[in-house]
Design an enzyme around this catalytic site. Structure first.
Site, PDB file in Angstrom:
ATOM      1  CB  SER A  98      -9.578  98.816  53.220  1.00 27.79           C
ATOM      2  OG  SER A  98     -10.118  99.655  54.231  1.00 27.79           O
ATOM      3  CG  ASP A 384     -18.071  99.137  52.660  1.00 30.03           C
ATOM      4  OD1 ASP A 384     -17.777 100.258  53.132  1.00 30.03           O
ATOM      5  OD2 ASP A 384     -17.205  98.263  52.409  1.00 30.03           O
ATOM      6  CG  HIS A 387     -14.322 100.913  52.687  1.00 33.95           C
ATOM      7  ND1 HIS A 387     -14.713  99.756  53.326  1.00 33.95           N
ATOM      8  CD2 HIS A 387     -13.013 101.088  53.000  1.00 33.95           C
ATOM      9  CE1 HIS A 387     -13.697  99.255  54.001  1.00 33.95           C
ATOM     10  NE2 HIS A 387     -12.647 100.047  53.825  1.00 33.95           N
TER      11      HIS A 387
END
Length: 419
Positions: A98, A384, A387
């Site tokens: 991600s 978040d 990340h």
């Protein structure tokens, strides 16, 4: 018929085929045709290459479909012959998790913990809106593409033909070097990403010819950013911790990582950037899990640092084993750790508090429209619970492009693409 008229007719003919319209619009002005000759029942074009004129196929007297493909191949080949010096990196290919996923996971699975296809994800993107990126905006590979004067690579699992010759992004959130990592969320492990890339290589070879396709890949830049979820699996999975101590688990992950990096070389990669795992012990999620007072969890970071050290050494060993490989190790770990510990040094106010989340560090839940969301994400290292923000990703990209050997080893991307 005059040469100029012939060229105009060819361009008009090719533009009848929608799948090449964009490529022709971008590159046809770069093609310098010396002249045409008729040989062996075929038009042959001599194309300018430096001070010489080289002979390439133009049109064969065959069916309409075959003729269109000949023109497609001719235009693409001509572009790469002519732009070889001007465009050192014709394409960018991305693999990983991600940290570099631009929407592949959201296309394939709805089971992800992160709702990256909904706001507030992507709120600072241009234009604003969710894109599948786990951030408020761009990722490091988006900034890297800008540096290379390329568009951000199209998602590799989309059904499309455009953008093949500019690169593809095969990364998927939740994935890792291990096939089992992220399996619960139906992610796309690195091995499957490489399977998809192999299919692309074969189709590219059919379009351009094997030699031209190999030359394209050799000039392209390949970025691999993964391993984070393998480490998170060790942190959160009691069974994994029961089966392995930190050192043996690191060896397991590394034993699966190296063959896949070597496979990427076998498929044509010659300029490869492999990023470290980040300082996971500093993420809001881990601080919350261990009920930290704000200090990074040392045991977690020690394991990650040990893995990174082994990865860096193994990558150097792989490069010595494969002389044509130019491999760079990107040290995102130290940059992120320093930003967390000294946020003001990089223009941030908050080093360990997520912009979007719940709880003391914003790590009690995933970012959603029910979360507390900060006003300015540029003040935060983390977007978040795990990340980074767009601004932190920009700093990571800058360090990869022009950083010193401590950040990019043995050379940075600016030096790498010179080969």
């Amino acid at each position: 018929m005059a040469t100029v008229q012939i060229v105009q007719e060819i361009i008009k003919f090719v533009r009848c085929f929608s799948f090449v319209t964009r490529l022709v619009d971008e590159f046809v002005s770069e093609i310098q045709v010396c002249d045409f000759i008729f040989l062996h029942d075929a038009f042959m074009a001599r194309v300018k290459h430096g001070q010489r004129c080289i002979l390439v196929d133009a049109v064969e007297n065959a069916g309409e479909a075959e003729r269109s493909m000949k023109l497609w191949r001719w235009l693409v080949l001509s572009y790469f012959f002519l732009a070889g010096d001007a465009s050192k990196v014709p394409a960018l290919f991305v693999f990983g998790d991600s940290t570099v996923d631009t929407g592949n996971l959201k296309q394939r699975s709805s089971l992800s913990l992160l709702m990256t296809n909904r706001l507030p994800y992507g709120r600072d993107f241009v234009p604003p809106g969710p894109t599948g990126r786990a951030s408020n905006g761009k990722l490091s590979t988006d900034f890297l593409a800008e540096f290379l004067e390329l568009p951000s690579p199209a998602n590799g699992f989309e059904e499309q033909t455009s953008g093949i010759f500019r690169g593809r992004n095969f990364a998927a959130g939740g994935s890792g070097y291990l096939n089992g990592t992220g399996a619960l969320f139906r992610t796309i492990p690195l091995s499957t990403q490489l399977d998809a890339f192999e299919k692309l290589v074969k189709s590219t070879a059919q379009s351009l010819g094997t030699k031209a396709a190999s030359e394209l890949l050799a000039k392209s830049l390949f970025v691999v950013s993964t391993g984070n979820n393998d480490m998170f699996d060790y942190i959160y999975n009691i069974r994994t911790r029961f089966d392995y101590d930190p050192e043996s688990y690191n060896k397991l992950v590394l034993s699966k990582a190296l063959p896949q990096l070597e496979r990427l070389y076998t498929l044509g990669a010659r300029k490869m950037v492999v990023l470290s795992v980040g300082p996971l012990g500093c993420t809001p999620a881990v601080l919350t899990l261990y009920d930290s007072t704000g200090e990074c969890m040392r045991a977690v970071n020690d394991q990650v640092a040990s893995f990174n050290s082994a990865l860096k050494a193994s990558l150097a060993s792989l490069a010595s084993k494969l002389p044509a490989l130019h491999a760079m190790y990107g040290n995102a770990y130290d940059l992120l750790l320093d930003a967390v510990e000294q946020p003001s040094k990089y223009g941030f106010k908050y080093g360990n508090v997520a912009c979007c989340g719940l709880g003391r560090f914003g790590g009690s839940s995933a970012c959603s429209n029910l979360s507390n969301v900060c006003f300015s994400a540029d003040e935060h290292v983390f977007w978040d619970l795990v990340h980074p923000t767009q601004e932190m990703y920009r700093l990571v990209s800058d360090s990869l492009v022009s950083g010193p050997p401590s950040m990019a080893s043995p050379l940075n991307i600016s030096q790498l693409i010179a080969f």
